[in-house]
Design a protein around this motif. Structure first.
Motif, PDB file in Angstrom:
ATOM      1  N   VAL A  63      36.911  53.227 100.984  1.00 41.80           N
ATOM      2  CA  VAL A  63      38.215  52.825 101.521  1.00 41.80           C
ATOM      3  C   VAL A  63      39.326  53.644 100.883  1.00 41.80           C
ATOM      4  N   ASP A  64      39.278  53.819  99.553  1.00 41.51           N
ATOM      5  CA  ASP A  64      40.300  54.590  98.854  1.00 41.51           C
ATOM      6  C   ASP A  64      40.324  56.028  99.341  1.00 41.51           C
ATOM      7  N   CYS A  65      39.144  56.605  99.559  1.00 40.16           N
ATOM      8  CA  CYS A  65      39.049  57.975 100.061  1.00 40.16           C
ATOM      9  C   CYS A  65      39.661  58.069 101.462  1.00 40.16           C
ATOM     10  N   ALA A  66      39.348  57.109 102.324  1.00 41.67           N
ATOM     11  CA  ALA A  66      39.869  57.117 103.690  1.00 41.67           C
ATOM     12  C   ALA A  66      41.393  56.979 103.695  1.00 41.67           C
ATOM     13  N   VAL A  67      41.913  56.095 102.853  1.00 38.50           N
ATOM     14  CA  VAL A  67      43.358  55.880 102.780  1.00 38.50           C
ATOM     15  C   VAL A  67      44.072  57.140 102.307  1.00 38.50           C
ATOM     16  N   LYS A  68      43.523  57.800 101.281  1.00 34.09           N
ATOM     17  CA  LYS A  68      44.165  59.002 100.735  1.00 34.09           C
ATOM     18  C   LYS A  68      44.114  60.158 101.736  1.00 34.09           C
ATOM     19  N   ILE A  69      43.028  60.267 102.491  1.00 36.17           N
ATOM     20  CA  ILE A  69      42.954  61.304 103.519  1.00 36.17           C
ATOM     21  C   ILE A  69      44.012  61.048 104.593  1.00 36.17           C
ATOM     22  N   MET A  70      44.147  59.789 104.992  1.00 36.94           N
ATOM     23  CA  MET A  70      45.145  59.427 106.001  1.00 36.94           C
ATOM     24  C   MET A  70      46.560  59.741 105.511  1.00 36.94           C
ATOM     25  N   LYS A  71      46.842  59.443 104.244  1.00 40.35           N
ATOM     26  CA  LYS A  71      48.187  59.662 103.690  1.00 40.35           C
ATOM     27  C   LYS A  71      48.516  61.142 103.542  1.00 40.35           C
ATOM     28  N   THR A  72      47.573  61.910 103.004  1.00 41.21           N
ATOM     29  CA  THR A  72      47.870  63.309 102.682  1.00 41.21           C
ATOM     30  C   THR A  72      47.605  64.283 103.831  1.00 41.21           C
ATOM     31  N   GLU A  73      46.660  63.930 104.727  1.00 38.41           N
ATOM     32  CA  GLU A  73      46.275  64.882 105.772  1.00 38.41           C
ATOM     33  C   GLU A  73      46.464  64.353 107.188  1.00 38.41           C
ATOM     34  N   GLY A  74      46.764  63.046 107.306  1.00 40.78           N
ATOM     35  CA  GLY A  74      46.974  62.465 108.622  1.00 40.78           C
ATOM     36  C   GLY A  74      45.664  62.135 109.326  1.00 40.78           C
ATOM     37  N   PRO A  75      45.744  61.512 110.503  1.00 41.83           N
ATOM     38  CA  PRO A  75      44.527  61.110 111.233  1.00 41.83           C
ATOM     39  C   PRO A  75      43.583  62.269 111.538  1.00 41.83           C
ATOM     40  N   MET A  76      44.155  63.434 111.826  1.00 40.99           N
ATOM     41  CA  MET A  76      43.308  64.574 112.159  1.00 40.99           C
ATOM     42  C   MET A  76      42.577  65.121 110.940  1.00 40.99           C
ATOM     43  N   GLY A  77      42.985  64.659 109.754  1.00 48.17           N
ATOM     44  CA  GLY A  77      42.281  65.075 108.543  1.00 48.17           C
ATOM     45  C   GLY A  77      40.828  64.645 108.549  1.00 48.17           C
TER      46      GLY A  77
END
Length: 334
Positions: A284-298
């Motif tokens: 979950v933490d990994c998914a949240v950080k990807i969403m924050k820093t790289e956006g959905p397309m990350g």
């Protein structure tokens, strides 16, 4: 009486007994060969396919990790990544970790394809020999995929680390010699639990991959056969298999890429040298950080390379497995 006279009743009984034992042994051998067929043939096809597409798989992993190691920078295309690797480290660099890929497919590929076929056959049997519906195919894919991942995750850890190591600064590289060195050192330095880092997203990925590849292939085969008027009396035609495998490659990539990306990052992560903390606490933490820093397309970084891997991988497996199975049957079941 001449020594060449007819056999005695005792001799005939002994000969009949030996023939019965021989027939029983042959029947047992053929029964075992039939039980192992989906595992042996599936594993051989998966291993062959992984060797062929390994450079693309290597580029896919590096594209997935690029956003973590170079935040804010655009992710290069996989041809650019591969050409830079060859230029800087030689042609052998694009096959870094191929031994781990082979080990992984011999375990994971064998289990996921073999179990899917066994479970599907059992469901057909329960269904009185009638074809199973897509929901049942999906259940078979999810069950076989999750079981196979639990068996093959240590090799997946070794593969990701071997592929990602040269991306790190020279001082931070692990410099594993091969897959066995990676497995042994990971266990010694980080404990046995480290071999199962990223297990949760890997299970989700395995389930999504099997549904997208095997279940969707089985379903697509029926649809394509109707469109091409293929009766499939002696199995699907080449056109049916090609069309179905292309569809399966796309759905496998689409369904599983987000989980594959999270899995790659969790497996490759290591402690920050300044803080001593891991970059992610879990899925979950990994998914949240990807969403924050790289956006959905990350979550879809590296889709071109990933699809470029999934489509030919699926096609090679699904096309070669027919020839491998024919050879296996002629050799061990004739």
């Amino acid at each position: 009486m001449s020594s060449t006279s007819a056999q005695t009743p005792d001799n005939k009984a002994q000969l009949k007994q030996r023939m019965t034992i021989g027939d029983s042994a042959k029947a047992a051998s053929q029964s075992l060969a039939k039980a192992l067929e989906p595992f042996v043939c599936g594993g051989a096809a998966a291993t062959f396919a992984s060797c062929v597409i390994h450079p693309i798989d290597l580029a896919k992993v590096r594209m997935q990790l690029y956003g973590q190691l170079n935040p804010g920078k655009p992710v290069p295309s996989f041809p650019t990544l591969l050409s830079n690797m060859v230029k800087n480290d030689g042609i052998g660099s694009i096959y870094k970790g191929v031994d781990a890929a082979i080990g992984r497919q011999m375990v994971y590929g064998t289990a996921r394809i073999g179990l899917h076929r066994k479970i599907s056959d059992k469901l057909v049997q329960i269904n009185d020999g009638n074809p199973i519906n897509f929901f049942q195919k999906t259940l078979s894919g999810m069950a076989s995929g999750s079981i196979a991942v639990c068996i093959g995750t240590p090799f997946d850890i070794a593969l990701v680390r071997l592929q990602a190591d040269s991306m790190a600064p020279v001082a931070e590289r692990r410099n594993y010699k091969n897959v066995f060195d990676a497995l042994i050192r990971t266990t010694k330095e980080e404990g046995v639990g480290a071999l199962y880092k990223g297990l949760a997203p890997n299970i989700l990925r395995g389930m999504a991959m099997n549904v997208g590849m095997l279940a969707c292939y089985d379903q697509a085969k029926e649809v394509v056969a109707k469109l091409t008027n293929d009766p499939m009396t002696n199995g699907p035609s080449l056109a049916t298999k090609m069309g179905s495998s292309c569809i399966a490659g796309f759905t496998a990539a689409l369904f599983s890429l987000p989980f594959d990306l999270i899995k790659s990052r969790l497996m490759a992560m290591k402690k920050d040298p300044d803080t001593g903390k891991m970059p992610y606490r879990g899925v979950v933490d990994c998914a949240v950080k990807i969403m924050k820093t790289e956006g959905p397309m990350g979550f879809f970084n590296g889709f071109s390379a990933y699809y470029g891997r999934c489509a030919p991988h699926a096609m090679i497996i699904l096309l070669s497995i027919e020839s491998i199975t024919d050879f296996y049957k002629k050799t061990f079941m004739a």
